[in-house]
Design a protein around this motif. Structure first.
Motif, PDB file in Angstrom:
ATOM      1  N   TYR A 224     -51.418  15.018  29.190  1.00 22.90           N
ATOM      2  CA  TYR A 224     -50.209  14.231  29.434  1.00 22.90           C
ATOM      3  C   TYR A 224     -49.735  14.564  30.850  1.00 22.90           C
ATOM      4  O   TYR A 224     -49.295  15.687  31.107  1.00 22.90           O
ATOM      5  CB  TYR A 224     -49.104  14.591  28.432  1.00 22.90           C
ATOM      6  CG  TYR A 224     -49.282  14.077  27.002  1.00 22.90           C
ATOM      7  CD1 TYR A 224     -50.262  13.154  26.653  1.00 22.90           C
ATOM      8  CD2 TYR A 224     -48.442  14.523  25.983  1.00 22.90           C
ATOM      9  CE1 TYR A 224     -50.398  12.686  25.342  1.00 22.90           C
ATOM     10  CE2 TYR A 224     -48.561  14.062  24.678  1.00 22.90           C
ATOM     11  CZ  TYR A 224     -49.550  13.149  24.364  1.00 22.90           C
ATOM     12  OH  TYR A 224     -49.686  12.705  23.064  1.00 22.90           O
TER      13      TYR A 224
ATOM     14  N   THR B 103     -56.695  13.105  19.981  1.00 21.16           N
ATOM     15  CA  THR B 103     -57.037  14.535  20.001  1.00 21.16           C
ATOM     16  C   THR B 103     -57.190  15.055  18.572  1.00 21.16           C
ATOM     17  O   THR B 103     -58.121  15.823  18.276  1.00 21.16           O
ATOM     18  CB  THR B 103     -55.947  15.333  20.744  1.00 21.16           C
ATOM     19  OG1 THR B 103     -55.610  14.639  21.944  1.00 21.16           O
ATOM     20  CG2 THR B 103     -56.431  16.730  21.090  1.00 21.16           C
TER      21      THR B 103
ATOM     22  N   SER C 121     -49.973  17.592  20.117  1.00 24.54           N
ATOM     23  CA  SER C 121     -50.023  16.201  20.572  1.00 24.54           C
ATOM     24  C   SER C 121     -48.765  15.548  20.042  1.00 24.54           C
ATOM     25  O   SER C 121     -48.169  16.031  19.070  1.00 24.54           O
ATOM     26  CB  SER C 121     -51.262  15.492  20.008  1.00 24.54           C
ATOM     27  OG  SER C 121     -51.155  14.087  20.208  1.00 24.54           O
TER      28      SER C 121
ATOM     29  N   ALA D 270     -55.488  19.755  22.951  1.00 27.48           N
ATOM     30  CA  ALA D 270     -54.344  18.954  23.403  1.00 27.48           C
ATOM     31  C   ALA D 270     -54.821  17.774  24.236  1.00 27.48           C
ATOM     32  O   ALA D 270     -55.862  17.850  24.901  1.00 27.48           O
ATOM     33  CB  ALA D 270     -53.407  19.813  24.260  1.00 27.48           C
ATOM     34  N   PRO D 271     -54.067  16.688  24.225  1.00 27.45           N
ATOM     35  CA  PRO D 271     -54.348  15.598  25.163  1.00 27.45           C
ATOM     36  C   PRO D 271     -53.812  15.943  26.548  1.00 27.45           C
ATOM     37  O   PRO D 271     -52.926  16.807  26.685  1.00 27.45           O
ATOM     38  CB  PRO D 271     -53.559  14.423  24.577  1.00 27.45           C
ATOM     39  CG  PRO D 271     -52.405  15.066  23.867  1.00 27.45           C
ATOM     40  CD  PRO D 271     -52.908  16.390  23.360  1.00 27.45           C
TER      41      PRO D 271
END
Ligand SMILES: Cc1cc2nc3c(=O)[nH]c(=O)nc-3n(C[C@H](O)[C@H](O)[C@H](O)COP(=O)(O)O)c2cc1C
Length: 171
Positions: free
Chosen positions: A74, A17, A10, A71-72
């Motif tokens: 994106y 996250t 991240s 993970a976020p």
């Protein structure tokens, strides 16, 4: 859970996250590897980057049964450090002395922890993971997604987090 390890990426370690993953790891007691500190450089066709952090990290992962990818979302995808790590898995298919490690991945169980700003996880994001695990013959066991619109706060997504912990424990 000594047999579990999480790979985290991240743009902020203690954001949404990170908070969700820390909550799970604190209870289930597994190690989190922050890919931004792991010196895994982008894929190189010439494999001139073999001395970076990828191979030591792979040896560590192969000592565990379950790998959590956290993970976020994106832009419907993963942050750069996670993408670099996934791209580098190509080394295990191409470099003769790493092919055995590639085969060892087949025994691993894979999980995804993701946060984003909407209720449903991005199909593109989760398909990337699912398809990659399938290509590598890893066993995809499921994901946790938490909508963190407005910022993660304790209690958000609690029932999904509990269900994910049970899934991770049970596999
Ligand atoms: C660069 C960037 C791109 C993002 N793209 C998406 C997106 O495509 N879909 C979405 O639902 N949320 C998107 N978000 C929101 C994040 O996924 C969400 O805030 C997430 O919880 C952030 O996690 P973090 O604190 O670990 O970075 C984006 C946020 C950023 C900063």
């Amino acid at each position: 859970m000594l047999s579990t390890i999480a790979l985290f990426a991240s743009s902020r370690r203690h954001g949404n996250t990170g908070a969700v993953l820390d909550k799970i790891a604190a209870e289930l007691r597994f190690e989190i590897v922050d890919l931004s500190e792991s010196n895994v450089t982008p894929y190189d066709y010439a494999h001139a980057n073999r001395a970076d952090g990828f191979e030591p990290l792979m040896r560590k992962l192969l000592g565990r049964d379950k790998i959590v990818f956290a993970a976020p979302v994106y832009w419907y995808s993963v942050p750069p450090h996670m993408k670099s790590f996934i791209d580098r898995l190509t080394d295990l298919l191409e470099i003769p002395d790493l092919r055995e490690q590639g085969r060892q991945l087949r025994a691993k169980r894979a999980f995804v922890v993701a946060t984003s700003g909407i209720d449903q996880i991005s199909p593109a994001f989760i398909s990337m993971f699912r398809d990659t695990f399938a290509y590598l013959s890893m066993q995809y066991c499921g994901h946790l997604h938490v909508n963190c619109d407005g910022g993660y706060k304790n209690g958000i997504g609690e029932s999904d987090i509990e269900a994910f912990k049970a899934l991770l424990r049970g596999q």
